[in-house]
Every structure is written in C-alpha cells, then in structure tokens.
Design a protein around this motif. Sequence first.
Motif, short mmCIF file in Angstrom:
data_model
loop_
_atom_site.label_atom_id
_atom_site.label_comp_id
_atom_site.label_asym_id
_atom_site.label_seq_id
_atom_site.Cartn_x
_atom_site.Cartn_y
_atom_site.Cartn_z
N LYS A 112 0.83 -1.21 0.00
CA LYS A 112 0.00 0.00 0.00
C LYS A 112 0.86 1.26 0.00
O LYS A 112 0.53 2.24 -0.67
N ASP A 113 1.98 1.24 0.72
CA ASP A 113 2.87 2.40 0.75
C ASP A 113 3.51 2.65 -0.62
O ASP A 113 3.60 3.79 -1.07
N VAL A 114 3.96 1.59 -1.27
CA VAL A 114 4.68 1.74 -2.53
C VAL A 114 3.74 1.86 -3.71
O VAL A 114 3.92 2.73 -4.57
N PHE A 115 2.74 0.99 -3.78
CA PHE A 115 1.89 0.91 -4.97
C PHE A 115 0.49 1.52 -4.78
O PHE A 115 -0.31 1.51 -5.70
N SER A 116 0.21 1.98 -3.57
CA SER A 116 -1.10 2.52 -3.22
C SER A 116 -2.21 1.50 -3.41
O SER A 116 -3.35 1.83 -3.73
N ARG A 117 -1.86 0.22 -3.21
CA ARG A 117 -2.83 -0.88 -3.30
C ARG A 117 -2.17 -2.11 -2.70
O ARG A 117 -0.97 -2.14 -2.48
N GLU A 118 -2.98 -3.12 -2.45
CA GLU A 118 -2.40 -4.40 -2.02
C GLU A 118 -1.80 -5.11 -3.23
O GLU A 118 -2.30 -4.98 -4.35
N CYS A 119 -0.74 -5.84 -3.00
CA CYS A 119 -0.14 -6.62 -4.07
C CYS A 119 -0.99 -7.86 -4.36
O CYS A 119 -1.67 -8.38 -3.48
#
Length: 136
Positions: A112-119
């Motif tokens: 969420k921090d890096v991609f603004s979503r769950e992987c």
Amino acid sequence: MIPSSRSMALAVAAMAWCVALPAWAQPTSAAAQLQHWEAAAGAPGQPARGKTLFTTKAGNDLSCASCHGAPPTAASRHASTGKRIEPLAPAFNAERFTDQAKVDKWLRRNCKDVFSRECTAPEKADVLAYLLSLKP
C-alpha cells in the motif's frame, strides 16, 4: 433463558476466531510462503519479474528498494524515517518470513505504501521468488 440470535452469532464468531488464531500465527518459512503465494497465483513465482517489481518506482516515487536496498542483502534505512531495516533476503536474515502474522502485515502495509494498493498473489510470489534467489 434462550440466548438471542445476536449473542449466539457473537459466540460462534468468538469460537471461530479462537480456532483460527493459532493457524494464523503459525511459524512459517520463506519457502513455505513462496509455495502459498504460488498456489494462490496458480503459477510459479518468477524471480526476474520479482526483481523488476522490487526495484521499479511507483507513482509516489518509491520502490521496495527505496527502503530495503537493491539488492536487499544488507541492512538499510527506511526512506522517510531513517529507521534501520535488517536485510530482507532470507539467505541474509534467517528471521525473515518466519512469522505468518508479520508476513501478512508487512506485505499489506508495504504494498500500500509503494503501490497505493495491495499486491496480488502473483506479485507476492514473484517478489518472494526473487528474494529467495539471492544467495551469499
């Protein structure tokens, strides 16, 4: 006295939580995590795709490598707080991916921090395959 349907539902939920909690908090390993995410993805993790995902900056100008280093084989520092982060690659830090609750928490939070979503499951399998490919 007959219990209400609400109190019965709460009792059932509490019992289910007590039964599920030990399974959720089970010790694990990076290899077991890889198997889990490969099964969820329906395909083997690809280290090359995992490396690309790990090192590519997302919309917020962060990547996994921003905090964990590239490659993630040595201690590093959090990009914004400066807090020390131990090596992420399991061959360089035997404690990585050994606690299911921590694995779930940090994968969710960091994605969420890096991609603004769950992987996705395939992304998790790819990153774990990459991390497991790193050897001393």
